[in-house]
Design a protein around this motif. Sequence first.
Motif, PDB file in Angstrom:
ATOM      1  N   THR A  76       6.370  34.586  64.663  1.00  0.00           N
ATOM      2  CA  THR A  76       6.755  35.527  65.716  1.00  0.00           C
ATOM      3  C   THR A  76       8.153  35.200  66.225  1.00  0.00           C
ATOM      4  O   THR A  76       8.701  34.139  65.929  1.00  0.00           O
ATOM      5  CB  THR A  76       5.767  35.485  66.898  1.00  0.00           C
ATOM      6  N   THR A 106       7.000  38.735  58.506  1.00  0.00           N
ATOM      7  CA  THR A 106       7.856  39.181  59.600  1.00  0.00           C
ATOM      8  C   THR A 106       9.247  39.323  59.008  1.00  0.00           C
ATOM      9  O   THR A 106       9.727  38.416  58.327  1.00  0.00           O
ATOM     10  CB  THR A 106       7.847  38.151  60.746  1.00  0.00           C
ATOM     11  N   TRP A 132      12.435  31.157  64.525  1.00  0.00           N
ATOM     12  CA  TRP A 132      11.181  31.857  64.805  1.00  0.00           C
ATOM     13  C   TRP A 132      10.185  30.874  65.365  1.00  0.00           C
ATOM     14  O   TRP A 132      10.403  29.672  65.355  1.00  0.00           O
ATOM     15  CB  TRP A 132      10.620  32.517  63.539  1.00  0.00           C
TER      16      TRP A 132
END
Length: 109
Positions: A21, A100, A37
């Motif tokens: 995330t 991601t 991250w």
Amino acid sequence: QGARVRFRYVPPDTTAPPPVTDLQVASLTSTTVRLTWKTPPDGTFLFINVIRSGGTDAETGEPVLDRDGRGLSDSGLVPNTEYTYSISAQDEAGNVSVPTKITVRTLLG
């Protein structure tokens, strides 16, 4: 007298770890990108996978992952060129999280 054997069935792990995330550009120049991250909770992943796409095939470097798995540095890039980075977590059973992604353009040279 016979032998007694107990067997406990453990189903295979088919659950992917949570994704990374808060993927963001920490720094950017004409030939380098630094990304950071947040990793999934400890114990839910074993590896961080990085795929860089885009570019011109004139790049001279490869992404280098930080020791703690929470960022990377990529150098030898081409100025004013777009790159997409796809970051995913992988657990010991080989399950891979949803990637991601972030797209960046290096600065003019």
